[in-house]
Design an enzyme around this catalytic site. Structure first.
Site, PDB file in Angstrom:
ATOM      1  CG  HIS A 269      19.981  85.937  -5.483  1.00  0.00           C
ATOM      2  ND1 HIS A 269      20.108  87.269  -5.721  1.00  0.00           N
ATOM      3  CD2 HIS A 269      20.960  85.327  -6.219  1.00  0.00           C
ATOM      4  CE1 HIS A 269      21.126  87.470  -6.558  1.00  0.00           C
ATOM      5  NE2 HIS A 269      21.654  86.305  -6.878  1.00  0.00           N
ATOM      6  CG  HIS A 308      20.590  94.866  -1.147  1.00  0.00           C
ATOM      7  ND1 HIS A 308      21.948  94.812  -1.288  1.00  0.00           N
ATOM      8  CD2 HIS A 308      20.054  94.298  -2.249  1.00  0.00           C
ATOM      9  CE1 HIS A 308      22.222  94.227  -2.433  1.00  0.00           C
ATOM     10  NE2 HIS A 308      21.110  93.901  -3.038  1.00  0.00           N
ATOM     11  CG  ASP A 364      13.751  91.468  -6.280  1.00  0.00           C
ATOM     12  OD1 ASP A 364      13.714  91.555  -7.515  1.00  0.00           O
ATOM     13  OD2 ASP A 364      14.606  90.845  -5.661  1.00  0.00           O
TER      14      ASP A 364
HETATM   15  N1  CMC Z   1      12.000  91.964   6.765  1.00  0.00           N
HETATM   16  C1  CMC Z   1      12.141  91.985   8.109  1.00  0.00           C
HETATM   17  N2  CMC Z   1      13.303  91.989   8.751  1.00  0.00           N
HETATM   18  C2  CMC Z   1      14.406  91.951   7.983  1.00  0.00           C
HETATM   19  C3  CMC Z   1      14.357  91.935   6.567  1.00  0.00           C
HETATM   20  C4  CMC Z   1      13.093  91.947   5.967  1.00  0.00           C
HETATM   21  N3  CMC Z   1      12.987  91.931   4.644  1.00  0.00           N
HETATM   22  N4  CMC Z   1      15.627  91.907   6.082  1.00  0.00           N
HETATM   23  C5  CMC Z   1      16.442  91.905   7.135  1.00  0.00           C
HETATM   24  N5  CMC Z   1      15.709  91.946   8.297  1.00  0.00           N
HETATM   25  C6  CMC Z   1      16.229  92.012   9.660  1.00  0.00           C
HETATM   26  C7  CMC Z   1      16.830  90.685  10.091  1.00  0.00           C
HETATM   27  O1  CMC Z   1      15.851  89.867  10.704  1.00  0.00           O
HETATM   28  C8  CMC Z   1      17.893  91.160  11.042  1.00  0.00           C
HETATM   29  O2  CMC Z   1      17.266  91.542  12.242  1.00  0.00           O
HETATM   30  P1  CMC Z   1      17.984  91.276  13.671  1.00  0.00           P
HETATM   31  O3  CMC Z   1      19.214  92.142  13.628  1.00  0.00           O
HETATM   32  O4  CMC Z   1      16.979  91.681  14.675  1.00  0.00           O
HETATM   33  O5  CMC Z   1      18.311  89.814  13.697  1.00  0.00           O
HETATM   34  C9  CMC Z   1      18.422  92.438  10.407  1.00  0.00           C
HETATM   35  O6  CMC Z   1      17.307  92.954   9.652  1.00  0.00           O
HETATM   36  C10 CMC Z   1      19.627  92.224   9.490  1.00  0.00           C
HETATM   37  O7  CMC Z   1      19.250  91.311   8.462  1.00  0.00           O
HETATM   38  P2  CMC Z   1      20.169  90.160   7.891  1.00  0.00           P
HETATM   39  O8  CMC Z   1      19.301  88.992   7.532  1.00  0.00           O
HETATM   40  O9  CMC Z   1      21.324  89.927   8.815  1.00  0.00           O
HETATM   41  O10 CMC Z   1      20.722  90.875   6.573  1.00  0.00           O
HETATM   42  P3  CMC Z   1      21.430  90.146   5.368  1.00  0.00           P
HETATM   43  O11 CMC Z   1      22.347  91.158   4.777  1.00  0.00           O
HETATM   44  O12 CMC Z   1      22.002  88.830   5.755  1.00  0.00           O
HETATM   45  O13 CMC Z   1      20.206  89.838   4.371  1.00  0.00           O
HETATM   46  C11 CMC Z   1      18.608  90.045   2.666  1.00  0.00           C
HETATM   47  C12 CMC Z   1      19.900  90.601   3.253  1.00  0.00           C
HETATM   48  C13 CMC Z   1      18.322  90.741   1.329  1.00  0.00           C
HETATM   49  C14 CMC Z   1      18.763  88.528   2.401  1.00  0.00           C
HETATM   50  C15 CMC Z   1      17.459  90.291   3.680  1.00  0.00           C
HETATM   51  O14 CMC Z   1      17.291  91.675   3.898  1.00  0.00           O
HETATM   52  C16 CMC Z   1      16.144  89.663   3.210  1.00  0.00           C
HETATM   53  O15 CMC Z   1      15.923  88.480   3.456  1.00  0.00           O
HETATM   54  N6  CMC Z   1      15.240  90.475   2.551  1.00  0.00           N
HETATM   55  C17 CMC Z   1      14.032  89.935   2.030  1.00  0.00           C
HETATM   56  C18 CMC Z   1      14.292  89.183   0.715  1.00  0.00           C
HETATM   57  C19 CMC Z   1      14.580  90.132  -0.420  1.00  0.00           C
HETATM   58  O16 CMC Z   1      13.871  91.112  -0.641  1.00  0.00           O
HETATM   59  N7  CMC Z   1      15.624  89.788  -1.212  1.00  0.00           N
HETATM   60  C20 CMC Z   1      15.970  90.549  -2.421  1.00  0.00           C
HETATM   61  C21 CMC Z   1      17.332  91.167  -2.321  1.00  0.00           C
HETATM   62  S1  CMC Z   1      17.601  92.333  -3.643  1.00  0.00           S
HETATM   63  C22 CMC Z   1      17.681  91.370  -5.072  1.00  0.00           C
HETATM   64  C23 CMC Z   1      18.919  90.564  -5.139  1.00  0.00           C
HETATM   65  O17 CMC Z   1      20.022  91.147  -5.196  1.00  0.00           O
HETATM   66  O18 CMC Z   1      18.797  89.328  -5.190  1.00  0.00           O
END
Ligand code: CMC
Length: 431
Positions: A269, A308, A364
């Protein structure tokens, strides 16, 4: 759209059919509870870890269309607010639901400005932390501690009491955040300067040394203003959900907001921009980027600052921040990590792995570079997120308190453990 706003569900276990009303594109989870409900059998429940497709509230604070990259506070597009407004005006908008008149604005700014001081005992509490304490840990405990200084805050059904705590929280967050920063540096805490604007005063409390008066560079104060506006609210994200869940127990707003700070602390987050900067430093030089990207694709780690839950096209905040990067670097000089960030973005946006998963830079990805150029250590980045987000948390909390439909947050579970085991006392088990 037909008039027939219902969903017909056939339970194949019994052959029974149910007609559930559809309102605002949703069906009530409680209506599913009527399906298959017998004397000894529970009704059907919905299972949604991470709330991927569950609306927990009605809200008129923030609108997001993730596919189109739209973000609006109380109906106003984020781009227009970032360009033409100030953080305190936006905070007023979020809290009150409409833009202030001149008189309302003057009163609001005066109120916030004159509540920036904190009780001296709270200062002593902060001074008790270890020299290397993470400023987010200090912030979350000091926000929680504020409730002990304002015991009347628990009267959450009194609108005047609510207003006073809203003002205090928005006013005191920069003071607590700046003092957490000074603490780690072993520098004396700087008291607020009521002659300065919200962001100027924050910069003064962060960076003032022996000068009589701190005069922040207006371009930096403006950049911080834009960053604060971008971070002010983001509908039902993890920390807002935490504030609402904890607030649903009818606890005081300081305790509820401290739970928001705790949720924001996490690397998925608000902690992401700190993680982005560490990642860029670890990559070090552009030639190491391809190997790093391969590691991400193999699942060794994540590309922090990408992806995201809601934005699947672009994050409008990232677009605005990219512009602010140039303004800040004009004052501070270019951050050498910018080259790595830009190259990383270029490569990732052309790569099938990221394209197919709709992973784009989020807010971010670039904010950390600005913060570093402003001479903030990475540990401070999430504090810089928590200060403006307090306005959003409070707007959402106020909405919750007045929402007759809300109840104490208490999700269901699917129990997967053992049942009815026979307990054998330790003396027998271990003999
Ligand atoms: N790098 C590599 N792969 C990723 C990333 C990433 N940053 N984000 C998602 N994926 C992949 C994930 O492994 C999954 O792949 P697969 O379908 O093969 O299993 C697919 O993309 C879908 O991801 P998810 O984890 O199911 O997506 P989510 O909606 O649960 O997670 C997130 C969203 C923001 C937590 C995630 O994208 C992440 O961990 N990003 C990195 C951390 C980050 O930058 N967070 C800041 C968010 S914006 C500020 C805020 O609002 O807090």
């Amino acid at each position: 759209m037909t008039d027939n706003q219902t969903l017909t569900v056939r339970d194949n276990r019994t052959g029974e059919e149910y007609e559930l009303p559809i309102v605002d594109g949703t069906v009530r989870a409680a209506d599913f509870g009527k399906i298959g409900k017998g004397e000894d059998t529970p009704g059907l429940a919905v299972y949604d870890p991470g709330f991927l497709n569950t609306a927990s509230t009605r809200s008129a604070v923030t609108f997001i269309d993730g596919d189109k990259g739209i973000l609006e506070y109380r109906g106003y597009p984020i781009e227009q607010l970032a360009e033409n407004s100030t953080f305190l005006e936006v905070a007023y908008l979020l809290i009150h639901g409409e833009l202030p008149t001149q008189e309302q604005h003057e009163k609001w700014v005066h109120e916030i400005t004159f509540h920036t001081f904190v009780h001296e005992n709270l200062k002593s509490q902060l001074q008790g932390f270890r020299y290397d304490a993470h400023p987010m840990g200090m912030l979350l405990s000091s926000v929680g501690a504020l409730s002990t200084f304002y015991p009347e805050a628990r009267n959450i059904h009194d609108p005047k009491v609510r207003h006073d705590q809203v003002v205090r929280l928005i006013a005191k967050m920069p003071t607590l955040g700046a003092w957490s920063f000074r603490h780690a540096q072993g520098k004396p805490y700087v008291y607020p300067d009521n002659d300065l604007s919200y962001t100027e005063n924050f910069l003064s409390m962060l960076f003032k040394m022996s000068e009589q008066k701190y005069n922040p560079d207006p371009r930096l104060a403006k950049a911080l203003e834009v960053l604060f506006i971008l971070h002010a609210d983001h509908e039902q994200n993890c920390s807002t959900n935490a504030v609402r869940a904890v607030g649903s127990s009818q606890v005081d707003p300081y305790s509820a907001v401290s739970s928001g700070v705790a949720a924001l602390y996490g690397p998925l987050h608000g902690g992401a921009n700190e993680a982005v900067l560490k990642m860029l430093k670890r990559i070090g030089t552009p030639d190491k980027i391809p190997a790093f990207i391969e590691g991400v694709k193999k699942g060794d780690e994540k590309l922090m600052g990408f992806g995201h839950r809601v934005y699947k096209n672009f994050d409008p905040r990232a677009t605005i921040i990219k512009k602010a990067v140039d303004d800040v670097f004009e004052v501070t000089g270019v951050n050498p990590l910018l080259e790595i960030a830009q190259e990383l973005e270029r490569i990732a946006l052309e790569d099938e792995y990221f394209i197919s998963r709709k992973l784009y830079p989020n807010v971010d990805f670039y904010s950390g570079l600005i913060y570093e150029a402003l001479k903030f250590p990475p540990e401070m980045f999430t504090v810089l997120f928590a200060i403006p987000r307090t306005a959003g948390w409070l707007a959402q909390w106020l909405e919750l308190v007045d929402d007759k439909e809300q109840k104490i947050a208490r999700p269901k579970q699917i129990y997967t453990g053992d049942r009815q085991l026979e307990f054998v006392p330790a003396a027998k088990r271990w003999s």
